[in-house]
Design a protein around this motif. Structure first.
Motif, PDB file in Angstrom:
ATOM      1  N   MET A  70      24.577 -87.937 -23.429  1.00 10.70           N
ATOM      2  CA  MET A  70      25.051 -87.755 -22.056  1.00 10.70           C
ATOM      3  C   MET A  70      25.346 -89.094 -21.391  1.00 10.70           C
ATOM      4  N   ALA A  71      24.493 -90.076 -21.624  1.00 11.87           N
ATOM      5  CA  ALA A  71      24.737 -91.404 -21.043  1.00 11.87           C
ATOM      6  C   ALA A  71      25.986 -92.033 -21.649  1.00 11.87           C
ATOM      7  N   ASP A  72      26.203 -91.779 -22.934  1.00 11.02           N
ATOM      8  CA  ASP A  72      27.400 -92.308 -23.585  1.00 11.02           C
ATOM      9  C   ASP A  72      28.655 -91.659 -22.995  1.00 11.02           C
ATOM     10  N   LEU A  73      28.619 -90.356 -22.769  1.00 12.64           N
ATOM     11  CA  LEU A  73      29.745 -89.654 -22.145  1.00 12.64           C
ATOM     12  C   LEU A  73      29.998 -90.178 -20.733  1.00 12.64           C
ATOM     13  N   TYR A  74      28.916 -90.401 -19.991  1.00 16.72           N
ATOM     14  CA  TYR A  74      29.055 -90.921 -18.629  1.00 16.72           C
ATOM     15  C   TYR A  74      29.696 -92.308 -18.656  1.00 16.72           C
ATOM     16  N   SER A  75      29.228 -93.166 -19.582  1.00 12.75           N
ATOM     17  CA  SER A  75      29.755 -94.526 -19.675  1.00 12.75           C
ATOM     18  C   SER A  75      31.231 -94.533 -20.077  1.00 12.75           C
ATOM     19  N   ARG A  76      31.597 -93.634 -20.990  1.00 15.20           N
ATOM     20  CA  ARG A  76      32.963 -93.612 -21.500  1.00 15.20           C
ATOM     21  C   ARG A  76      33.966 -93.027 -20.499  1.00 15.20           C
ATOM     22  N   TYR A  77      33.556 -91.978 -19.782  1.00 13.74           N
ATOM     23  CA  TYR A  77      34.545 -91.213 -19.014  1.00 13.74           C
ATOM     24  C   TYR A  77      34.341 -91.224 -17.499  1.00 13.74           C
ATOM     25  N   GLN A  81      25.524 -98.926 -29.263  1.00 11.54           N
ATOM     26  CA  GLN A  81      26.331 -98.121 -30.180  1.00 11.54           C
ATOM     27  C   GLN A  81      27.223 -99.011 -31.030  1.00 11.54           C
ATOM     28  N   HIS A  82      27.837 -99.989 -30.388  1.00 12.19           N
ATOM     29  CA  HIS A  82      28.725-100.905 -31.118  1.00 12.19           C
ATOM     30  C   HIS A  82      27.952-101.668 -32.189  1.00 12.19           C
ATOM     31  N   GLN A  83      26.750-102.148 -31.852  1.00 10.50           N
ATOM     32  CA  GLN A  83      25.977-102.927 -32.806  1.00 10.50           C
ATOM     33  C   GLN A  83      25.509-102.076 -33.979  1.00 10.50           C
ATOM     34  N   LEU A  84      25.079-100.847 -33.704  1.00 10.71           N
ATOM     35  CA  LEU A  84      24.667 -99.961 -34.789  1.00 10.71           C
ATOM     36  C   LEU A  84      25.823 -99.672 -35.744  1.00 10.71           C
ATOM     37  N   GLU A  85      26.979 -99.375 -35.176  1.00 10.77           N
ATOM     38  CA  GLU A  85      28.152 -99.114 -36.008  1.00 10.77           C
ATOM     39  C   GLU A  85      28.520-100.336 -36.825  1.00 10.77           C
ATOM     40  N   LEU A  86      28.377-101.527 -36.230  1.00 12.22           N
ATOM     41  CA  LEU A  86      28.675-102.763 -36.948  1.00 12.22           C
ATOM     42  C   LEU A  86      27.705-102.976 -38.093  1.00 12.22           C
ATOM     43  N   TYR A 133      23.119 -90.741 -33.458  1.00  9.95           N
ATOM     44  CA  TYR A 133      22.631 -89.899 -32.374  1.00  9.95           C
ATOM     45  C   TYR A 133      21.331 -89.211 -32.791  1.00  9.95           C
ATOM     46  N   GLN A 134      21.319 -88.653 -33.999  1.00  7.84           N
ATOM     47  CA  GLN A 134      20.121 -87.977 -34.502  1.00  7.84           C
ATOM     48  C   GLN A 134      18.969 -88.961 -34.683  1.00  7.84           C
ATOM     49  N   PHE A 135      19.307 -90.159 -35.123  1.00  7.91           N
ATOM     50  CA  PHE A 135      18.316 -91.213 -35.311  1.00  7.91           C
ATOM     51  C   PHE A 135      17.605 -91.537 -34.003  1.00  7.91           C
ATOM     52  N   LEU A 136      18.389 -91.763 -32.951  1.00 12.77           N
ATOM     53  CA  LEU A 136      17.803 -92.123 -31.662  1.00 12.77           C
ATOM     54  C   LEU A 136      17.069 -90.940 -31.034  1.00 12.77           C
ATOM     55  N   ALA A 137      17.585 -89.726 -31.247  1.00 16.35           N
ATOM     56  CA  ALA A 137      16.896 -88.539 -30.731  1.00 16.35           C
ATOM     57  C   ALA A 137      15.542 -88.373 -31.410  1.00 16.35           C
ATOM     58  N   ARG A 138      15.488 -88.642 -32.699  1.00 16.41           N
ATOM     59  CA  ARG A 138      14.222 -88.539 -33.428  1.00 16.41           C
ATOM     60  C   ARG A 138      13.239 -89.603 -32.941  1.00 16.41           C
ATOM     61  N   LYS A 153      31.915 -81.495 -29.323  1.00 23.71           N
ATOM     62  CA  LYS A 153      30.512 -81.520 -29.699  1.00 23.71           C
ATOM     63  C   LYS A 153      29.931 -80.107 -29.736  1.00 23.71           C
ATOM     64  N   LEU A 154      30.373 -79.262 -28.799  1.00 20.18           N
ATOM     65  CA  LEU A 154      29.893 -77.880 -28.797  1.00 20.18           C
ATOM     66  C   LEU A 154      30.353 -77.136 -30.047  1.00 20.18           C
ATOM     67  N   SER A 155      31.612 -77.319 -30.414  1.00 19.76           N
ATOM     68  CA  SER A 155      32.134 -76.639 -31.606  1.00 19.76           C
ATOM     69  C   SER A 155      31.479 -77.146 -32.874  1.00 19.76           C
ATOM     70  N   ALA A 156      31.087 -78.441 -32.859  1.00 21.56           N
ATOM     71  CA  ALA A 156      30.410 -79.021 -34.030  1.00 21.56           C
ATOM     72  C   ALA A 156      28.909 -78.752 -34.001  1.00 21.56           C
ATOM     73  N   LYS A 157      28.454 -78.058 -32.928  1.00 26.40           N
ATOM     74  CA  LYS A 157      27.033 -77.734 -32.744  1.00 26.40           C
ATOM     75  C   LYS A 157      26.166 -78.982 -32.734  1.00 26.40           C
ATOM     76  N   THR A 158      26.710 -80.049 -32.127  1.00 25.08           N
ATOM     77  CA  THR A 158      25.956 -81.293 -31.983  1.00 25.08           C
ATOM     78  C   THR A 158      24.926 -81.131 -30.870  1.00 25.08           C
ATOM     79  N   PRO A 159      23.656 -81.385 -31.132  1.00 24.24           N
ATOM     80  CA  PRO A 159      22.648 -81.248 -30.070  1.00 24.24           C
ATOM     81  C   PRO A 159      22.834 -82.317 -28.997  1.00 24.24           C
TER      82      PRO A 159
END
Length: 344
Positions: free
Chosen positions: A66-73, A191-196, A313-318, A54-60
């Motif tokens: 952060m919650a998604d990272l916590y849940s996943r890992y 996240q799963h529902q949005l992707e679906l 991610y951008q959608f929810l941040a907005r 995410k840092l290399s992709a300059k993802t804000p």
């Protein structure tokens, strides 16, 4: 600390975590801090790889990521899930064994049958008595039938166990999608529902309503987290009552909620948000211990519509930015993304 760091090591890492959070514009609440501390410690390769990507992709970075990272890992392994996986492995092993045994029994019986038929044919040609061969064939058939019956019983038992296991797995899957306190869906389910939705229909219109309880941290300080949890649960129930079956009510974290509405325009979503605001404002709470009325609870809401040029991610941040606007304008109100360009 988690990795048995010395006081000096922990202090040094805490300073690095603080710098990371400040650069990312993140609050130092427990989830964000835990993710950053693990990343700085470097003990979780998958988490480090995800953050570096995410840092290399300059993802804000934001609270959703952060919650998604916590849940996943970082979410601890569920013992119930591990037990179910062991049960599933055991049933699969038994079914495989039963299948192999059935194939072996059939092969042996067919071989014995061929041999017995050959004997019958030879004895008949030689004019010999074939009764003994027939009796031997009857015994072999009876043994085969008995073995098949036992195997059928074992398969039926395994089938019953597999149905029970499937039910338990479905229950576990549902539990993993729900927030235990409020019963609303969690971030993983969101996240799963949005992707679906976007996979089924790439151009689909989805509206989001971000909700935050006004001054709730102060409420927890004054009345305690136990009463705060009761308030959260009842507010969540009220929020959920305004969401039809096609929508998705989500606990985004802490006192923050989200409502995702597919095939709804911005105006309709704003009207629903106002209904939710009024409904929560009408709630009244009384302390079970003191029997005294508790302060009125209000919420601020931000409404936005998904733009297909952005990721979710951008959608929810907005959407969170719109919610912040509602707070800046005085709280207990609904803000729409159309207000972002307007003066406060």
């Amino acid at each position: 600390m988690k990795y048995q760091d010395s006081l000096e090591q922990a202090s040094e890492k805490a300073a690095q975590v603080k710098v990371f959070l400040q650069r990312a514009g993140l609050a130092a609440h427990p989830v964000n801090y835990a993710v950053c501390y693990d990343y700085i410690s470097g003990h979780h390769a998958a988490l480090c790889t995800a953050i570096e990507h995410k840092l290399s992709a300059k993802t804000p970075f934001d609270d959703f990521i952060m919650a998604d990272l916590y849940s996943r890992y970082l979410t601890p392994a569920n013992p119930q899930q591990e037990q179910l996986l062991q049960d599933a492995s055991g049933i699969v092993s038994r079914l495989t064994g039963y299948t192999d045994l059935a194939a072996e029994q059939v092969a042996d019986y067919l071989q014995q049958l061929d041999f017995s038929l050959l004997q019958l044919q030879q004895q008949q040609q030689n004019g010999e008595n074939i009764l003994s061969a027939v009796e031997q064939l009857r015994q072999q058939t009876q043994e085969f039938r008995s073995g098949q019956y036992q195997l059928q019983q074992q398969l039926e038992q395994a089938n019953q166990q597999s149905h029970q296991l499937r039910h338990e797995l479905e229950q576990l899957k549902l539990q993993r999608q729900l927030d235990p306190l409020t019963g609303l869906y969690n971030r993983s389910a969101m996240q799963h529902q949005l992707e679906l939705w976007f996979t089924e229909q790439p151009g689909r219109r989805v509206a989001a309503i971000a909700i935050d309880l006004d001054h709730f941290s102060r409420f927890n300080q004054d009345y305690g987290s136990a009463i705060g949890d009761v308030i959260l649960s009842k507010v969540a129930r009220k929020i959920s009552s305004y969401v039809q079956s096609s929508g998705l009510p989500v606990r985004a974290g802490g006192e923050e909620f989200l409502i995702l509405l597919p095939d709804v325009d911005l105006r309709s979503a704003s009207e629903i948000a106002e209904q939710v605001r009024r409904g929560v404002e009408k709630l009244r709470f009384v302390s079970a211990r003191s029997k005294k009325a508790l302060p009125k609870v209000t919420i601020s809401l931000g409404v936005s519509l998904y733009q297909h040029s952005e990721n979710w991610y951008q959608f929810l941040a907005r959407t969170t930015d719109v919610l912040t606007l509602a707070k800046q304008r005085g709280r207990n109100q609904v803000a729409s993304e159309t207000m972002l360009a307007l003066p406060a």
